[in-house]
Design a protein around this motif. Structure first.
Motif, PDB file in Angstrom:
ATOM      1  N   GLY A   1       1.412   8.691  -6.506  1.00 45.50           N
ATOM      2  CA  GLY A   1       1.671  10.120  -6.300  1.00 45.50           C
ATOM      3  C   GLY A   1       2.753  10.638  -7.225  1.00 45.50           C
ATOM      4  O   GLY A   1       2.643  11.744  -7.767  1.00 45.50           O
ATOM      5  N   ALA A   2       3.799   9.844  -7.416  1.00 45.04           N
ATOM      6  CA  ALA A   2       4.871  10.239  -8.335  1.00 45.04           C
ATOM      7  C   ALA A   2       4.360  10.304  -9.768  1.00 45.04           C
ATOM      8  O   ALA A   2       4.746  11.202 -10.537  1.00 45.04           O
TER       9      ALA A   2
ATOM     10  N   ALA B   1       2.342  13.474 -10.136  1.00 43.71           N
ATOM     11  CA  ALA B   1       3.262  14.621 -10.219  1.00 43.71           C
ATOM     12  C   ALA B   1       3.866  14.723 -11.618  1.00 43.71           C
ATOM     13  O   ALA B   1       4.039  15.827 -12.142  1.00 43.71           O
ATOM     14  N   ASP B   2       4.188  13.579 -12.228  1.00 43.15           N
ATOM     15  CA  ASP B   2       4.690  13.596 -13.608  1.00 43.15           C
ATOM     16  C   ASP B   2       3.639  14.143 -14.556  1.00 43.15           C
ATOM     17  O   ASP B   2       3.935  14.978 -15.416  1.00 43.15           O
ATOM     18  N   PHE B   3       2.394  13.670 -14.438  1.00 41.64           N
ATOM     19  CA  PHE B   3       1.317  14.110 -15.328  1.00 41.64           C
ATOM     20  C   PHE B   3       1.034  15.602 -15.167  1.00 41.64           C
ATOM     21  O   PHE B   3       0.673  16.280 -16.135  1.00 41.64           O
ATOM     22  N   ALA B   4       1.199  16.118 -13.947  1.00 41.39           N
ATOM     23  CA  ALA B   4       0.903  17.522 -13.652  1.00 41.39           C
ATOM     24  C   ALA B   4       2.086  18.446 -13.922  1.00 41.39           C
ATOM     25  O   ALA B   4       1.961  19.660 -13.757  1.00 41.39           O
TER      26      ALA B   4
ATOM     27  N   LEU C   1       0.825  -1.217   0.000  1.00 41.79           N
ATOM     28  CA  LEU C   1       0.000   0.000   0.000  1.00 41.79           C
ATOM     29  C   LEU C   1       0.857   1.265   0.000  1.00 41.79           C
ATOM     30  O   LEU C   1       0.548   2.231  -0.712  1.00 41.79           O
ATOM     31  N   VAL C   2       1.917   1.265   0.786  1.00 37.53           N
ATOM     32  CA  VAL C   2       2.817   2.428   0.792  1.00 37.53           C
ATOM     33  C   VAL C   2       3.451   2.605  -0.586  1.00 37.53           C
ATOM     34  O   VAL C   2       3.523   3.729  -1.113  1.00 37.53           O
ATOM     35  N   THR C   3       3.883   1.510  -1.193  1.00 41.39           N
ATOM     36  CA  THR C   3       4.485   1.582  -2.530  1.00 41.39           C
ATOM     37  C   THR C   3       3.476   2.090  -3.548  1.00 41.39           C
ATOM     38  O   THR C   3       3.812   2.922  -4.396  1.00 41.39           O
ATOM     39  N   ILE C   4       2.245   1.603  -3.470  1.00 44.43           N
ATOM     40  CA  ILE C   4       1.197   2.055  -4.395  1.00 44.43           C
ATOM     41  C   ILE C   4       0.959   3.547  -4.242  1.00 44.43           C
ATOM     42  O   ILE C   4       0.924   4.287  -5.240  1.00 44.43           O
ATOM     43  N   VAL C   5       0.775   4.003  -3.019  1.00 45.65           N
ATOM     44  CA  VAL C   5       0.460   5.424  -2.778  1.00 45.65           C
ATOM     45  C   VAL C   5       1.598   6.325  -3.263  1.00 45.65           C
ATOM     46  O   VAL C   5       1.362   7.320  -3.968  1.00 45.65           O
ATOM     47  N   LEU C   6       2.837   5.976  -2.908  1.00 46.00           N
ATOM     48  CA  LEU C   6       3.968   6.826  -3.307  1.00 46.00           C
ATOM     49  C   LEU C   6       4.205   6.790  -4.817  1.00 46.00           C
ATOM     50  O   LEU C   6       4.502   7.823  -5.434  1.00 46.00           O
TER      51      LEU C   6
ATOM     52  N   GLY D   1       5.434   8.636 -16.297  1.00 43.04           N
ATOM     53  CA  GLY D   1       4.298   8.586 -15.367  1.00 43.04           C
ATOM     54  C   GLY D   1       3.381   7.410 -15.661  1.00 43.04           C
ATOM     55  O   GLY D   1       2.857   6.770 -14.744  1.00 43.04           O
ATOM     56  N   LEU D   2       3.188   7.100 -16.935  1.00 41.25           N
ATOM     57  CA  LEU D   2       2.361   5.954 -17.306  1.00 41.25           C
ATOM     58  C   LEU D   2       2.984   4.638 -16.834  1.00 41.25           C
ATOM     59  O   LEU D   2       2.267   3.724 -16.408  1.00 41.25           O
ATOM     60  N   VAL D   3       4.310   4.545 -16.909  1.00 40.47           N
ATOM     61  CA  VAL D   3       4.989   3.334 -16.415  1.00 40.47           C
ATOM     62  C   VAL D   3       4.778   3.207 -14.904  1.00 40.47           C
ATOM     63  O   VAL D   3       4.479   2.115 -14.396  1.00 40.47           O
ATOM     64  N   LYS D   4       4.919   4.311 -14.184  1.00 36.31           N
ATOM     65  CA  LYS D   4       4.691   4.280 -12.733  1.00 36.31           C
ATOM     66  C   LYS D   4       3.248   3.900 -12.424  1.00 36.31           C
ATOM     67  O   LYS D   4       2.990   3.069 -11.538  1.00 36.31           O
ATOM     68  N   ALA D   5       2.308   4.480 -13.157  1.00 34.58           N
ATOM     69  CA  ALA D   5       0.891   4.179 -12.935  1.00 34.58           C
ATOM     70  C   ALA D   5       0.588   2.709 -13.233  1.00 34.58           C
ATOM     71  O   ALA D   5      -0.179   2.067 -12.510  1.00 34.58           O
ATOM     72  N   ALA D   6       1.192   2.177 -14.282  1.00 37.15           N
ATOM     73  CA  ALA D   6       0.984   0.761 -14.614  1.00 37.15           C
ATOM     74  C   ALA D   6       1.536  -0.140 -13.510  1.00 37.15           C
ATOM     75  O   ALA D   6       0.905  -1.149 -13.149  1.00 37.15           O
ATOM     76  N   GLY D   7       2.682   0.209 -12.959  1.00 33.31           N
ATOM     77  CA  GLY D   7       3.240  -0.569 -11.853  1.00 33.31           C
ATOM     78  C   GLY D   7       2.334  -0.535 -10.635  1.00 33.31           C
ATOM     79  O   GLY D   7       2.081  -1.568 -10.003  1.00 33.31           O
TER      80      GLY D   7
END
Length: 118
Positions: free
Chosen positions: A18-19, A22-25, A10-15, A48-54
């Motif tokens: 969030g990252a 931040a990339d998208f914004a 859950l911590v990994t998902i949230v951070l 950001g898409l790679v982070k979101a997919a992870g």
């Protein structure tokens, strides 16, 4: 052990989510950090898409699709390992704690995810 896996995931998902946001914004700190390591602004949305997919893979792993959880965690380990390498290569150490910490979280999530899948 499931409780540790749940908390770390859950911590990994949230951070990570969030990252990605931040990339998208195009958050100012993201623009500063990417410029410092010579990452073009045009790469921010794909990264950001790679982070979101992870993060999505980790969520699906928690929801009962263990192979996608493992794939998401492994992908994030590789992604953040690459981020640390980029920082080292650019000799930018002032902000290496963020990708380094996320790498550690992703690695622990992967190990715990693999242990849960057995």
């Amino acid at each position: 052990m499931f409780t540790a896996y749940l908390i770390v995931a859950l911590v990994t998902i949230v951070l990570t989510a969030g990252a990605a946001i931040a990339d998208f914004a195009y958050a100012p700190f993201v623009l500063d950090n990417s410029a410092a390591v010579d990452i073009p602004r045009s790469w921010l949305v794909p990264l950001g898409l790679v982070k979101a997919a992870g993060a999505a893979g980790l969520i699906l792993g928690l929801l009962g699709v263990p192979h996608l959880g493992i794939a998401g965690a492994a992908g994030l380990v590789l992604f953040y390992l690459g981020a640390v390498v980029v920082h080292v290569r650019a000799r930018v150490f002032g902000n290496i704690a963020a990708p380094g910490g996320l790498l550690a979280l992703a690695a622990v999530t992967l190990v715990l995810d693999l242990a849960q899948a057995r």
